[in-house]
Design an enzyme around this catalytic site. Structure first.
Site, PDB file in Angstrom:
ATOM      1  CE  LYS A 177      -3.787  -7.597   1.106  1.00  0.00           C
ATOM      2  NZ  LYS A 177      -4.056  -6.652   0.298  1.00  0.00           N
TER       3      LYS A 177
HETATM    4  C1  LIG Z   1      -4.660  -7.881   6.977  1.00  0.00           C
HETATM    5  C2  LIG Z   1      -5.087  -6.598   6.145  1.00  0.00           C
HETATM    6  N1  LIG Z   1      -6.088  -5.990   6.599  1.00  0.00           N
HETATM    7  C3  LIG Z   1      -6.649  -5.043   5.927  1.00  0.00           C
HETATM    8  C4  LIG Z   1      -5.822  -4.570   4.790  1.00  0.00           C
HETATM    9  C5  LIG Z   1      -6.599  -3.317   3.928  1.00  0.00           C
HETATM   10  O1  LIG Z   1      -7.036  -3.849   2.781  1.00  0.00           O
HETATM   11  P1  LIG Z   1      -7.198  -2.748   1.545  1.00  0.00           P
HETATM   12  O2  LIG Z   1      -5.711  -2.594   1.228  1.00  0.00           O
HETATM   13  O3  LIG Z   1      -7.586  -3.605   0.461  1.00  0.00           O
HETATM   14  O4  LIG Z   1      -7.749  -1.728   1.848  1.00  0.00           O
HETATM   15  C6  LIG Z   1      -4.956  -5.240   4.372  1.00  0.00           C
HETATM   16  C7  LIG Z   1      -3.985  -4.766   3.378  1.00  0.00           C
HETATM   17  O5  LIG Z   1      -4.236  -4.650   2.142  1.00  0.00           O
HETATM   18  C8  LIG Z   1      -4.378  -6.278   5.057  1.00  0.00           C
HETATM   19  O6  LIG Z   1      -3.216  -7.206   4.661  1.00  0.00           O
HETATM   20  N1  LIG Z   2      -2.108  -4.424   2.731  1.00  0.00           N
HETATM   21  C1  LIG Z   2      -1.309  -4.596   1.430  1.00  0.00           C
HETATM   22  C2  LIG Z   2      -1.183  -3.340   0.930  1.00  0.00           C
HETATM   23  C3  LIG Z   2      -1.249  -3.941  -0.716  1.00  0.00           C
HETATM   24  O1  LIG Z   2      -2.503  -3.765  -0.951  1.00  0.00           O
HETATM   25  P1  LIG Z   2      -3.017  -4.458  -2.378  1.00  0.00           P
HETATM   26  O2  LIG Z   2      -4.309  -4.771  -2.033  1.00  0.00           O
HETATM   27  O3  LIG Z   2      -2.996  -3.326  -3.371  1.00  0.00           O
HETATM   28  O4  LIG Z   2      -2.336  -5.518  -2.938  1.00  0.00           O
HETATM   29  C4  LIG Z   2      -0.450  -5.833   1.733  1.00  0.00           C
HETATM   30  O5  LIG Z   2      -0.760  -6.304   2.495  1.00  0.00           O
HETATM   31  O6  LIG Z   2       0.408  -5.812   1.078  1.00  0.00           O
END
Ligand SMILES: Cc1ncc(COP(=O)(O)O)c(C=O)c1O
Ligand SMILES: N[C@@H](CCOP(=O)(O)O)C(=O)O
Length: 465
Positions: free
Chosen positions: A112
């Site tokens: 993120k």
């Molecule tokens: C460590 C981790 N891996 C994978 C994901 C999944 O990613 P996305 O929600 O973009 O599919 C998340 C949450 O977003 C996450 O925090």
């Molecule tokens: N796994 C995410 C969930 C939110 O996903 P986002 O990509 O829409 O912000 C988290 O860690 O909060």
């Protein structure tokens, strides 16, 4: 570059507009009116560029007139200076065909940061002379929250209200949010799941009583700028492995479908992506949708990969929009039906189109633990449970063996050290960036999973327009 809503009923906006708006006013998600396409020569020219220069080359295809090149370049350079690896997102080879793309070298140790370090600076850039103040309302299953808080704590023009599901994030993830004491940061623990939190956030965008008084925006992947920044690392990795002259497959641990959708965008932009492997944990709505057309939200079961404990995947709407021929009315009807019943059958023609690019796997807790062990013992690499789910799917995928497969390593193993220790016997050490995390005081408010309670909490504390 103009952006349109997946539901067809909101005004088209430029990049600045979508970044500040977050969700579209008709409840849809913004997407570019057309996908920009890079020629083979343009992709080849990315070879040898630094991460920041790659980001500049890709992002400027989306930012249009909203931000002058010199400012864009400066913000990107500043965003990636906070990463503790010179390559920002290094590739690590595991065996003859499997690679990890390590996305956890930013300040909060998850992918993120790649987008949120940049988004924080974009908000500041767009707001500083505008006399505007944003109220960010976000939902997190653990990682978005800490990355957004880190990027926005103490910033003058933004307040952050971050909802996390109480008791359903790791202790490291919770403390990364709740030990930040800046006056513009408000942590809310709700009883319920991430899906409940995300539904409340989306509801707030449609609540005119709130939006008439406060300028609401998003840091979740609702916000197009998040996905734009995530597209970059697909280009960066693929070019290092031989693109545009060689195809590359990606395996993506998936929950809200944002990260893998960024891979889809890269493919639409001309990157030779052989396959996008959607790897889910036992909260498998996306696997059921892609493999059998069953997009129905079951109950959320807590797992050792809590950030993926999601059963309503926000960005799937962006893919459905393309699969439905970008027909906003058709998409609106589909999403309204889903909202009402939490069930949607994906029509066969749309599934067939999706199958041209996506393969999906559901990885249960045992397979996740086995893969953590395999990575530790056979490849000498301690990974996190989310990455293990991606890697398990990558190893199971039936692909031409000449094609390299890159698994997105989405979090540092120390964020989930109990689960990693259970599976491997090795307890990952918290990096120096997080030293003292367990000595600090925490501050958060627990609220029931009730929209009115959350709305009242936010409106009592947010800065009015
Ligand atoms: C460590 C981790 N891996 C994978 C994901 C999944 O990613 P996305 O929600 O973009 O599919 C998340 C949450 O977003 C996450 O925090
Ligand atoms: N796994 C995410 C969930 C939110 O996903 P986002 O990509 O829409 O912000 C988290 O860690 O909060």
């Amino acid at each position: 570059m103009r952006y349109i809503s997946t539901r067809g009923g909101a005004p088209a906006l430029d990049f600045r507009g979508v970044t500040l708006a977050g969700l579209a006013s008709d409840g849809g998600l913004y997407v570019p009116e057309e996908w920009p396409v890079l020629s083979k020569d343009e992709i080849a020219a990315l070879s040898g560029l630094s991460y920041a220069d790659t980001a500049f080359a890709i992002c400027r295809r989306f930012t249009g007139d909203s931000i002058p090149d010199a400012d864009l370049k400066r913000l990107i350079d500043e965003a990636y200076a906070s990463f503790d690896h010179a390559a920002v997102t290094p590739l690590v080879q595991l065996d003859a065909r499997h690679f990890l793309l390590e996305l956890f070298h930013g300040p909060t140790l998850a992918f993120k940061d790649v987008a949120l370090q940049f988004l924080g600076l974009l908000f500041e850039h767009f707001l500083k002379d505008a006399g505007r103040h944003l109220t960010i309302v976000g939902a997190t299953s653990g990682d978005t929250g800490s990355a957004a808080i880190q990027a926005l704590a103490g910033r003058e023009h933004v307040d952050v209200f971050m909802l996390h599901p109480e008791g359903r994030v790791s202790d490291v993830q919770r403390r990364q949010m709740t030990t930040v004491m800046a006056p513009n940061i408000h942590n809310i623990a709700i009883s319920g799941t991430f899906d409940d939190a995300q539904a409340m956030v989306k509801r707030m965008f449609g609540d005119t009583d709130v939006t008439s008084r406060f300028e609401i925006s998003a840091v979740n992947s609702i916000n197009w700028a998040r996905l734009m920044a995530q597209v970059v690392y697909y280009f960066y990795a693929a070019v290092r492995l031989g693109a545009p002259h060689r195809e590359v497959a990606f395996s993506v641990p998936t929950g809200n479908f944002g990260d893998v959708f960024a891979g889809y965008v890269a493919a639409r932009m001309g990157l030779p992506v052989a396959r996008l492997i959607v790897a889910t944990n036992i909260n498998d709505i996306l696997h059921r949708a892609l493999s059998a057309g069953d997009y129905s939200a079951g109950t959320v079961t807590p797992t050792a990969a809590p950030s993926m404990d999601i059963q309503v995947s926000s960005n799937f709407e962006r893919l459905l929009f393309d699969l439905a021929g970008r027909d906003g009315a058709k998409l609106t009807a589909m999403m309204q039906a889903f909202d009402a019943s939490k069930m949607l059958e994906i029509p066969a023609d749309m599934r067939a189109q999706a199958a041209e690019r996506f393969t999906s796997y559901r990885v249960d807790e045992d397979e996740m633990a086995l893969t953590l062990r395999w990575a530790s013992e056979m490849a000498g690499n301690i990974i996190d449970p989310h990455t293990a789910i991606g890697l398990a799917a990558a190893r199971a995928a039936d692909l031409d063996p000449a094609i390299p497969v890159v698994t997105l390593a989405t979090a540092h193993p120390a964020k989930f050290r109990d689960a990693v220790e259970r599976a491997t016997g090795v307890r990952p050490v918290l990096p120096a960036r997080l030293s003292g995390l367990f000595d600090r005081e925490e501050s958060f408010t627990s609220l029931p999973g009730d929209y009115a309670a959350v709305r009242d909490f936010v409106t009592a504390r947010a800065t009015p327009r």
